[in-house]
Design an enzyme around this catalytic site. Structure first.
Site, PDB file in Angstrom:
ATOM      1  N   MET A  79     -53.031 103.762 -37.854  1.00  0.00           N
ATOM      2  CA  MET A  79     -53.322 105.130 -38.305  1.00  0.00           C
ATOM      3  C   MET A  79     -53.054 105.226 -39.805  1.00  0.00           C
ATOM      4  SD  MET A  79     -52.501 107.656 -35.169  1.00  0.00           S
ATOM      5  CE  MET A  79     -50.760 107.862 -35.429  1.00  0.00           C
ATOM      6  N   HIS A 130     -46.863  97.025 -40.460  1.00  0.00           N
ATOM      7  CA  HIS A 130     -48.317  96.801 -40.372  1.00  0.00           C
ATOM      8  C   HIS A 130     -48.702  95.500 -41.083  1.00  0.00           C
ATOM      9  CE1 HIS A 130     -48.216 101.371 -40.236  1.00  0.00           C
ATOM     10  NE2 HIS A 130     -48.883 101.080 -39.138  1.00  0.00           N
TER      11      HIS A 130
HETATM   12  O1  PAF Z   1     -49.876 102.650 -33.032  1.00  0.00           O
HETATM   13  C1  PAF Z   1     -50.740 103.332 -33.626  1.00  0.00           C
HETATM   14  O2  PAF Z   1     -50.762 103.377 -34.855  1.00  0.00           O
HETATM   15  C2  PAF Z   1     -51.762 104.120 -32.833  1.00  0.00           C
HETATM   16  O3  PAF Z   1     -51.219 104.619 -31.672  1.00  0.00           O
HETATM   17  C3  PAF Z   1     -53.053 103.313 -32.537  1.00  0.00           C
HETATM   18  C4  PAF Z   1     -52.758 102.103 -31.668  1.00  0.00           C
HETATM   19  C5  PAF Z   1     -53.683 102.857 -33.849  1.00  0.00           C
HETATM   20  C6  PAF Z   1     -54.063 104.199 -31.800  1.00  0.00           C
HETATM   21  O4  PAF Z   1     -54.418 105.306 -32.545  1.00  0.00           O
END
Ligand code: PAF
Length: 280
Positions: free
Chosen positions: A30, A37
């Site tokens: 997101m 990330h």
């Molecule tokens: O973990 C996240 O950032 C969200 O839940 C995802 C997996 C991108 C789904 O919107």
């Protein structure tokens, strides 16, 4: 790095890479990217020829009164970070692009979605499962990378992939922590510096509980209660602190060997989650 907002264009690009025999890794996010990330992307790069990252703040996984409208959107910085890691394609659809159809179909993974975060955030995991299955259908990756920080989300996605026979390998990636022990999260940005310091106690509480289990303390409910009351005294509002089985997130008993301690608390206005796995 290609930045694409349309589903048709992503499909065209992905088809050409797949036809060339490339292994495709996918990292759904997101945005508001942090070191957690970055680790997903680095692991993905090691295991594939092409890495695709999506940035989409998905409205259907936020409940009424939750932070959808204020969720940090940092597209420019996110793109710079992804470019520096050598990502091949970033998919950044609008809400209208993702939800252009009737949207009368929902993927609901029962049971495993219902407790813990699912009990407080009703409909949250339906929103996650639905958007992830849409993204899987758009990107059609060979592998998809998810952080273990959202342990229940990972369990929901694994169950969905298994039940729907999706030909995608789900690759879990270990939690990345600050030096204080605090698990990296986009929502840490909501915390004041004092709250951030206090939030390091979450990892301490998990580690203390793990130590008790490793030392053979048999009464798991007592460990949970002690942790909750310590967290409350420190200024948190605990939602749950539960010693569970890794496999199905049911309450763990003495016979279980692969455990995970799941926790969620409210600190000020921010909901924080964390977990710690134990393999006896
Ligand atoms: O973990 C996240 O950032 C969200 O839940 C995802 C997996 C991108 C789904 O919107």
């Amino acid at each position: 790095m290609k930045c694409i907002r349309s589903i048709i264009e992503v499909r065209e690009q992905l088809n050409s890479w797949r036809n060339a025999g490339d292994v495709i890794a996918f990292v759904p996010t997101m945005g508001n990217l942090h070191k957690g990330h970055m680790q997903l992307v680095e692991d993905a790069k090691k295991q594939a020829d092409r890495v695709v990252v999506s940035i989409f703040v998905n409205p259907t996984q936020f409940g009424v009164g939750e932070d959808f409208s204020t969720y940090p959107r940092t597209e420019k910085q996110d793109k710079e970070k992804l470019e520096s890691l050598g990502v091949d394609l970033v998919f950044m659809p609008s809400v209208a692009e993702m939800y252009a159809t009737s949207n009368i179909t929902t993927i609901s993974v029962s049971d495993i979605s219902e407790g813990y975060c699912g009990a407080k955030r009703v409909g949250h995991f339906d929103g996650v499962a639905t958007v992830v299955s849409k993204l899987f259908n758009i990107v059609q990756p060979h592998k998809a990378f998810f952080g273990e920080k959202d342990f229940q989300q990972l369990a929901v996605i694994r169950a969905m992939v298994l039940d729907l026979n999706l030909p995608i390998e789900i690759v879990p990636v270990a939690i990345v922590r600050e030096s204080s022990g605090l698990a990296m999260s986009s929502r840490n940005g909501y915390l004041s510096s004092e709250q951030k310091e206090l939030a390091a106690q979450l990892y301490v509480s998990l580690s203390v509980a793990k130590e008790k289990i490793l030392l053979g303390q048999a009464d798991y409910s007592e460990i949970e209660q002690q942790a909750c009351s310590k967290l409350t005294k420190s200024g948190f509002e605990p939602d749950y602190f539960s010693i569970c089985r890794q496999l199905d997130l049911k309450k763990a008993g003495k016979a279980d060997k692969n455990l995970v301690i799941l926790l969620a608390v409210i600190l000020g206005k921010t909901r924080l989650i964390d977990n710690l796995q134990i393999n006896l």
